[in-house]
Design a protein around this motif. Sequence first.
Motif, short mmCIF file in Angstrom:
data_model
loop_
_atom_site.label_atom_id
_atom_site.label_comp_id
_atom_site.label_asym_id
_atom_site.label_seq_id
_atom_site.Cartn_x
_atom_site.Cartn_y
_atom_site.Cartn_z
N ILE A 224 57.05 85.34 99.64
CA ILE A 224 56.06 84.35 99.22
C ILE A 224 55.22 84.97 98.11
CG2 ILE A 224 54.05 82.99 99.95
CD1 ILE A 224 55.34 83.10 102.82
N LEU A 225 55.13 84.27 97.00
CA LEU A 225 54.37 84.80 95.85
C LEU A 225 53.02 84.11 95.77
CD1 LEU A 225 54.63 86.66 93.33
CD2 LEU A 225 55.34 84.63 92.07
N LEU A 226 51.94 84.89 95.76
CA LEU A 226 50.59 84.34 95.67
C LEU A 226 49.88 84.93 94.47
CD1 LEU A 226 48.10 83.67 98.54
CD2 LEU A 226 47.33 84.90 96.51
N ASN A 227 49.39 84.08 93.59
CA ASN A 227 48.68 84.52 92.39
C ASN A 227 47.36 83.79 92.24
OD1 ASN A 227 50.52 86.38 91.00
ND2 ASN A 227 51.87 84.62 90.81
N ALA A 228 46.44 84.41 91.51
CA ALA A 228 45.27 83.69 91.01
C ALA A 228 45.48 83.49 89.52
CB ALA A 228 43.99 84.49 91.26
N CYS A 229 45.10 82.32 89.01
CA CYS A 229 45.11 82.16 87.56
C CYS A 229 43.67 81.91 87.12
CB CYS A 229 46.04 81.03 87.13
SG CYS A 229 45.49 79.40 87.55
N CYS A 230 43.35 82.37 85.94
CA CYS A 230 41.96 82.33 85.49
C CYS A 230 41.82 81.58 84.17
CB CYS A 230 41.43 83.75 85.35
SG CYS A 230 41.38 84.61 86.94
N PRO A 231 41.79 80.24 84.23
CA PRO A 231 41.63 79.47 82.99
C PRO A 231 40.26 79.70 82.37
CG PRO A 231 42.12 78.04 84.90
CD PRO A 231 41.82 79.40 85.41
N GLY A 232 40.15 79.42 81.07
CA GLY A 232 38.84 79.49 80.44
C GLY A 232 38.87 80.19 79.10
#
Length: 232
Positions: A224-232
């Motif tokens: 299971i792949l878990l990421n955070a993405c940080c738009p902005g």
Amino acid sequence: MGSVPRVALVTGANKGIGLAIVQQLCRQFSGDVVLTAQDEAEGQAAVKQLQAEGLSPRFHWLDIDDLQSIRVLREFLRKEYGGLDVLVNNAGIALKHGDPTPLHIQAEVTMKTNFFGTRAVCTELLPLMKPQGRVVNVSSIMSFAALKTCSSELQQKFMNETITEEELVGLMNKFVEDTKKGVQQKEGWPDIKAVPYAVSKMGVTVLSRIHARNLNEQRRGDKILLNACCPG
């Protein structure tokens, strides 16, 4: 009984980034896409808007501040799909720049939804993730600004490879308490605009690292792949 369809779910999906994610998933994901929103009418309106484009998301009510609401959703996913393939934690709040609400109340409200609401969704739904599942937590570029402007002591705590979820929760609660006492700068918290939002999203980014590490340790074979993405 045929095979159960795959399912992707997006929180806070009635507008903005969340709605755009649902739109793209409807076009690219082979399976059902569930659009969730805190306001039922706004959620249904978003579904209608996508249906007008020839897309067919499903709607389910979800208020990430309401544990019962998360559990109702969990049972729906378990019963209808036997689990979850894709989870996008997008729901969150950002108070308008120049909002006159006192800082400690901004901190409490923002932390409650952005960090503790997201964490509650993860607590209830991550156990449902199927093998090869994908989780994306929508954080913010502000989380890096917050980290960079914390005291070096706080930076070390947040960047510690072995930080636990309990320790992180303690730090998030401490931030809210420190703003109540008016000692947040003395205690090393960042002095930037939209600081409650930035710190809450820093919590989301670090929480993502903790959950990714836990999934890797406890369910390594499930990939299971878990990421955070940080738009902005």
